[in-house]
Design a protein around this motif. Structure first.
Motif, PDB file in Angstrom:
ATOM      1  N   LEU A  71       5.242   5.830  -2.072  1.00 29.99           N
ATOM      2  CA  LEU A  71       6.324   6.146  -1.137  1.00 29.99           C
ATOM      3  C   LEU A  71       7.258   4.951  -0.986  1.00 29.99           C
ATOM      4  CD1 LEU A  71       4.315   7.957   1.706  1.00 29.99           C
ATOM      5  CD2 LEU A  71       5.686   9.022  -0.094  1.00 29.99           C
ATOM      6  N   ASP A  72       8.529   5.171  -1.223  1.00 33.73           N
ATOM      7  CA  ASP A  72       9.548   4.163  -0.962  1.00 33.73           C
ATOM      8  C   ASP A  72      10.157   4.438   0.405  1.00 33.73           C
ATOM      9  OD1 ASP A  72       9.474   2.664  -3.402  1.00 33.73           O
ATOM     10  OD2 ASP A  72      10.403   4.386  -4.397  1.00 33.73           O
ATOM     11  N   LYS A  73      10.563   3.376   1.073  1.00 29.91           N
ATOM     12  CA  LYS A  73      11.149   3.534   2.397  1.00 29.91           C
ATOM     13  C   LYS A  73      12.455   4.317   2.296  1.00 29.91           C
ATOM     14  CE  LYS A  73      12.476   0.997   6.563  1.00 29.91           C
ATOM     15  NZ  LYS A  73      12.595  -0.340   7.193  1.00 29.91           N
ATOM     16  N   PRO A  74      12.547   5.459   2.991  1.00 33.42           N
ATOM     17  CA  PRO A  74      13.763   6.271   2.896  1.00 33.42           C
ATOM     18  C   PRO A  74      14.893   5.704   3.745  1.00 33.42           C
ATOM     19  CG  PRO A  74      12.195   7.312   4.376  1.00 33.42           C
ATOM     20  CD  PRO A  74      11.515   6.092   3.824  1.00 33.42           C
ATOM     21  N   ASP A  75      16.097   6.047   3.377  1.00 35.15           N
ATOM     22  CA  ASP A  75      17.274   5.677   4.159  1.00 35.15           C
ATOM     23  C   ASP A  75      17.210   6.420   5.498  1.00 35.15           C
ATOM     24  OD1 ASP A  75      19.762   5.248   5.267  1.00 35.15           O
ATOM     25  OD2 ASP A  75      20.902   5.864   3.508  1.00 35.15           O
TER      26      ASP A  75
ATOM     27  N   MET B 161       0.829  -1.211   0.000  1.00 34.79           N
ATOM     28  CA  MET B 161       0.000   0.000   0.000  1.00 34.79           C
ATOM     29  C   MET B 161       0.865   1.264   0.000  1.00 34.79           C
ATOM     30  SD  MET B 161      -2.981  -1.269  -0.149  1.00 34.79           S
ATOM     31  CE  MET B 161      -4.064   0.129   0.151  1.00 34.79           C
ATOM     32  N   MET B 162       1.948   1.232   0.761  1.00 31.80           N
ATOM     33  CA  MET B 162       2.838   2.392   0.817  1.00 31.80           C
ATOM     34  C   MET B 162       3.433   2.695  -0.555  1.00 31.80           C
ATOM     35  SD  MET B 162       2.926   3.702   3.905  1.00 31.80           S
ATOM     36  CE  MET B 162       4.464   4.615   3.953  1.00 31.80           C
ATOM     37  N   LYS B 163       3.849   1.646  -1.243  1.00 31.80           N
ATOM     38  CA  LYS B 163       4.537   1.837  -2.517  1.00 31.80           C
ATOM     39  C   LYS B 163       3.576   2.140  -3.661  1.00 31.80           C
ATOM     40  CE  LYS B 163       7.985  -0.273  -5.559  1.00 31.80           C
ATOM     41  NZ  LYS B 163       8.895   0.893  -5.497  1.00 31.80           N
ATOM     42  N   TYR B 164       2.478   1.373  -3.747  1.00 32.33           N
ATOM     43  CA  TYR B 164       1.633   1.478  -4.930  1.00 32.33           C
ATOM     44  C   TYR B 164       0.392   2.345  -4.733  1.00 32.33           C
ATOM     45  CZ  TYR B 164       4.663  -2.194  -6.663  1.00 32.33           C
ATOM     46  OH  TYR B 164       5.761  -2.901  -7.065  1.00 32.33           O
ATOM     47  N   GLU B 165      -0.050   2.523  -3.509  1.00 31.51           N
ATOM     48  CA  GLU B 165      -1.175   3.448  -3.277  1.00 31.51           C
ATOM     49  C   GLU B 165      -0.659   4.867  -3.062  1.00 31.51           C
ATOM     50  OE1 GLU B 165      -4.899   4.323  -0.224  1.00 31.51           O
ATOM     51  OE2 GLU B 165      -3.222   3.067   0.417  1.00 31.51           O
TER      52      GLU B 165
END
Length: 228
Positions: free
Chosen positions: A136-140, A129-133
């Motif tokens: 948002l990619d998980k930041p460093d 959901m974070m990536k495709y909705e």
């Protein structure tokens, strides 16, 4: 024959360098040019230039740090919200997943199968959901600190280029002539690689970056002469 993609991918590291180097080459260049039209000692220009580089690198680095920190805080906030929605309104979240696969053109059976498979693992479900909705990619987690260092150091390196002739030449105007040649060449090279990285025509981008620096320095020199 194996196909190889020829796209130039821009990393966060390169983006930071572009931000820092762009201002580092331009702002101290304009400052040194302006002072060259108003003072008779290169020592004053060197002191003022170093002070500006120090202040500018700190300010730019702090801006990069805050931007990176904001990105991390925003991601964590959305992550908590997604976990909460998966637990409280799972059917609504499943429907959003199904709509995603529907937009890909998959059949209803495949859609339902994919939804049920993803929903088996809560963490993978939330990551999906974070990536495709939300996109948002998980930041460093170290992104903010790295960004501050990259931008600040790039600003220092860029700022020392137009200032370097003033370390060795006593006459401001003579030092300015060398500074103009060296800095415009560096701006052209920098603009070329920056344009390649961003997909702009490299020669046109290089010329534009160089002209912006030249106009800024020329304006600063002219204003200093007028008020002198």
């Amino acid at each position: 024959m194996e196909h190889q993609e020829e796209h130039l991918e821009s990393s966060a590291w390169l983006t930071d360098i572009v931000i820092g180097m762009s201002d580092g080459l331009t702002v101290p260049f304009a400052l040194a040019a302006g002072l060259s039209g108003a003072v008779s000692s290169t020592g004053i220009i060197v002191i003022a230039g170093i002070a500006e580089i120090a202040a500018g690198s700190i300010a730019m680095g702090l801006g990069g740090y805050l931007a990176g920190k904001t990105e991390i805080d925003h991601y964590n906030s959305e992550l908590k919200r997604e976990y909460r929605e998966v637990e409280q309104v799972p059917e609504k979240e499943k429907e959003e997943v199904r709509e995603f696969f529907e937009n890909l053109g998959l059949s209803k059976d495949i859609q339902q199968q994919a939804v049920e498979e993803i929903a088996k693992d809560k963490q993978k479900w939330v990551d999906f959901m974070m990536k495709y909705e939300l996109g948002l990619d998980k930041p460093d987690p170290k992104r903010a600190t790295k960004s501050a260092m990259n931008i600040g150091l790039s600003y220092v390196v860029g700022g020392l280029v137009p200032l370097s002739p003033y370390f060795f030449i006593d006459t401001p105007v003579e030092a300015l002539k060398i500074s103009v040649v060296v800095t415009l060449i560096c701006l052209f090279i920098f603009g070329y690689f920056k344009s390649r990285m961003t997909g702009i025509h490299p020669w046109a981008g290089a010329l534009r970056v160089m002209l912006i620096g030249a106009v800024a320095a020329g304006a600063a020199f002219g204003v200093a002469k007028i008020f002198e």
